[in-house]
Design a protein around this motif. Structure first.
Motif, PDB file in Angstrom:
ATOM      1  N   ASP A  30      -1.474   8.677   5.976  1.00 58.59           N
ATOM      2  CA  ASP A  30      -2.511   7.664   6.084  1.00 58.59           C
ATOM      3  C   ASP A  30      -3.560   7.891   4.994  1.00 58.59           C
ATOM      4  O   ASP A  30      -3.461   8.836   4.208  1.00 58.59           O
ATOM      5  CB  ASP A  30      -3.137   7.644   7.474  1.00 58.59           C
ATOM      6  CG  ASP A  30      -3.710   8.986   7.896  1.00 58.59           C
ATOM      7  OD1 ASP A  30      -3.972   9.838   7.024  1.00 58.59           O
ATOM      8  OD2 ASP A  30      -3.905   9.188   9.103  1.00 58.59           O
ATOM      9  N   LEU A  31      -4.573   7.024   4.936  1.00 52.14           N
ATOM     10  CA  LEU A  31      -5.586   7.116   3.879  1.00 52.14           C
ATOM     11  C   LEU A  31      -6.437   8.378   3.991  1.00 52.14           C
ATOM     12  O   LEU A  31      -6.904   8.901   2.986  1.00 52.14           O
ATOM     13  CB  LEU A  31      -6.478   5.873   3.887  1.00 52.14           C
ATOM     14  CG  LEU A  31      -5.786   4.591   3.435  1.00 52.14           C
ATOM     15  CD1 LEU A  31      -6.737   3.417   3.542  1.00 52.14           C
ATOM     16  CD2 LEU A  31      -5.280   4.725   2.013  1.00 52.14           C
ATOM     17  N   LEU A  32      -6.622   8.880   5.203  1.00 50.42           N
ATOM     18  CA  LEU A  32      -7.385  10.118   5.364  1.00 50.42           C
ATOM     19  C   LEU A  32      -6.685  11.282   4.660  1.00 50.42           C
ATOM     20  O   LEU A  32      -7.328  12.096   3.996  1.00 50.42           O
ATOM     21  CB  LEU A  32      -7.603  10.436   6.839  1.00 50.42           C
ATOM     22  CG  LEU A  32      -8.448  11.672   7.121  1.00 50.42           C
ATOM     23  CD1 LEU A  32      -9.834  11.524   6.510  1.00 50.42           C
ATOM     24  CD2 LEU A  32      -8.544  11.917   8.597  1.00 50.42           C
ATOM     25  N   ASP A  33      -5.374  11.340   4.751  1.00 47.28           N
ATOM     26  CA  ASP A  33      -4.623  12.368   4.029  1.00 47.28           C
ATOM     27  C   ASP A  33      -4.813  12.239   2.524  1.00 47.28           C
ATOM     28  O   ASP A  33      -4.915  13.227   1.807  1.00 47.28           O
ATOM     29  CB  ASP A  33      -3.131  12.288   4.356  1.00 47.28           C
ATOM     30  CG  ASP A  33      -2.796  12.792   5.748  1.00 47.28           C
ATOM     31  OD1 ASP A  33      -3.651  13.500   6.338  1.00 47.28           O
ATOM     32  OD2 ASP A  33      -1.702  12.483   6.239  1.00 47.28           O
ATOM     33  N   VAL A  34      -4.877  11.002   2.030  1.00 49.89           N
ATOM     34  CA  VAL A  34      -5.083  10.777   0.598  1.00 49.89           C
ATOM     35  C   VAL A  34      -6.456  11.300   0.184  1.00 49.89           C
ATOM     36  O   VAL A  34      -6.595  12.001  -0.822  1.00 49.89           O
ATOM     37  CB  VAL A  34      -4.947   9.273   0.242  1.00 49.89           C
ATOM     38  CG1 VAL A  34      -5.293   9.028  -1.213  1.00 49.89           C
ATOM     39  CG2 VAL A  34      -3.550   8.773   0.555  1.00 49.89           C
ATOM     40  N   ILE A  35      -7.476  10.970   0.971  1.00 53.76           N
ATOM     41  CA  ILE A  35      -8.835  11.409   0.649  1.00 53.76           C
ATOM     42  C   ILE A  35      -8.931  12.930   0.691  1.00 53.76           C
ATOM     43  O   ILE A  35      -9.512  13.551  -0.195  1.00 53.76           O
ATOM     44  CB  ILE A  35      -9.850  10.761   1.623  1.00 53.76           C
ATOM     45  CG1 ILE A  35      -9.907   9.253   1.374  1.00 53.76           C
ATOM     46  CG2 ILE A  35     -11.226  11.392   1.473  1.00 53.76           C
ATOM     47  CD1 ILE A  35     -10.656   8.480   2.434  1.00 53.76           C
ATOM     48  N   CYS A  48       0.866  -1.175   0.000  1.00 48.49           N
ATOM     49  CA  CYS A  48       0.000   0.000   0.000  1.00 48.49           C
ATOM     50  C   CYS A  48       0.898   1.219   0.000  1.00 48.49           C
ATOM     51  O   CYS A  48       1.412   1.634   1.030  1.00 48.49           O
ATOM     52  CB  CYS A  48      -0.908  -0.003   1.228  1.00 48.49           C
ATOM     53  SG  CYS A  48      -1.962   1.440   1.273  1.00 48.49           S
ATOM     54  N   SER A  49       1.154   1.746  -1.168  1.00 44.43           N
ATOM     55  CA  SER A  49       2.005   2.919  -1.286  1.00 44.43           C
ATOM     56  C   SER A  49       1.149   4.166  -1.242  1.00 44.43           C
ATOM     57  O   SER A  49       0.192   4.300  -2.003  1.00 44.43           O
ATOM     58  CB  SER A  49       2.784   2.880  -2.606  1.00 44.43           C
ATOM     59  OG  SER A  49       3.568   1.713  -2.655  1.00 44.43           O
ATOM     60  N   LEU A  50       1.471   5.060  -0.353  1.00 43.22           N
ATOM     61  CA  LEU A  50       0.753   6.324  -0.238  1.00 43.22           C
ATOM     62  C   LEU A  50       1.482   7.383  -1.050  1.00 43.22           C
ATOM     63  O   LEU A  50       2.707   7.330  -1.198  1.00 43.22           O
ATOM     64  CB  LEU A  50       0.670   6.753   1.223  1.00 43.22           C
ATOM     65  CG  LEU A  50      -0.118   5.819   2.147  1.00 43.22           C
ATOM     66  CD1 LEU A  50       0.035   6.261   3.589  1.00 43.22           C
ATOM     67  CD2 LEU A  50      -1.578   5.789   1.755  1.00 43.22           C
ATOM     68  N   PRO A  51       0.753   8.349  -1.579  1.00 39.82           N
ATOM     69  CA  PRO A  51       1.410   9.437  -2.297  1.00 39.82           C
ATOM     70  C   PRO A  51       2.343  10.212  -1.368  1.00 39.82           C
ATOM     71  O   PRO A  51       2.164  10.191  -0.146  1.00 39.82           O
ATOM     72  CB  PRO A  51       0.244  10.330  -2.751  1.00 39.82           C
ATOM     73  CG  PRO A  51      -0.972   9.477  -2.671  1.00 39.82           C
ATOM     74  CD  PRO A  51      -0.701   8.473  -1.603  1.00 39.82           C
ATOM     75  N   PRO A  52       3.329  10.896  -1.937  1.00 40.93           N
ATOM     76  CA  PRO A  52       4.249  11.668  -1.100  1.00 40.93           C
ATOM     77  C   PRO A  52       3.493  12.691  -0.251  1.00 40.93           C
ATOM     78  O   PRO A  52       2.558  13.341  -0.709  1.00 40.93           O
ATOM     79  CB  PRO A  52       5.153  12.381  -2.116  1.00 40.93           C
ATOM     80  CG  PRO A  52       4.981  11.636  -3.383  1.00 40.93           C
ATOM     81  CD  PRO A  52       3.639  10.994  -3.341  1.00 40.93           C
TER      82      PRO A  52
END
Length: 102
Positions: free
Chosen positions: A28-33, A20-24
């Motif tokens: 966490d997933l909340l930051d992605v959303i 599960c690679s998160l964007p720079p």
């Protein structure tokens, strides 16, 4: 029958296939959303007429107002009724303003 069923492979927590690679800049997933851009609002047509509706509105009546089968498009069965708020949103997409009867 049980002989035909196959168990799904359940990956182990540290399985290298499970990535599960998160964007720079995202921890966490909340930051992605929250980093996703806001969707553009749908431009509505200008209001061409106004009508008054009761608290519950028959889908068939909406179909007659708009000239095509709303039941087929929205998934409602023809004899059903929907709440005023939902009918108001549907009609607004077609340039019709709806007010509630007093």
């Amino acid at each position: 029958m049980l002989g035909r069923l196959k168990r799904m492979h359940v990956p182990e927590p540290n399985d290298p296939k499970r990535d599960c690679s998160l964007p720079p800049g995202c921890k966490d997933l909340l930051d992605v959303i929250l980093s996703q851009p806001e969707p553009l609002p749908i431009s509505l047509p200008p209001i061409t007429r106004s009508i008054t509706l009761p608290e519950m509105v028959a889908v068939q009546y909406l179909s007659e107002l708009l000239g095509h089968d709303i039941a087929a498009l929205s998934g409602y069965a023809a004899p059903r009724s929907i709440p005023f708020d939902k009918a108001q949103r549907i009609l607004r997409r077609y340039g019709i303003h709806a007010e509630r009867t007093a």
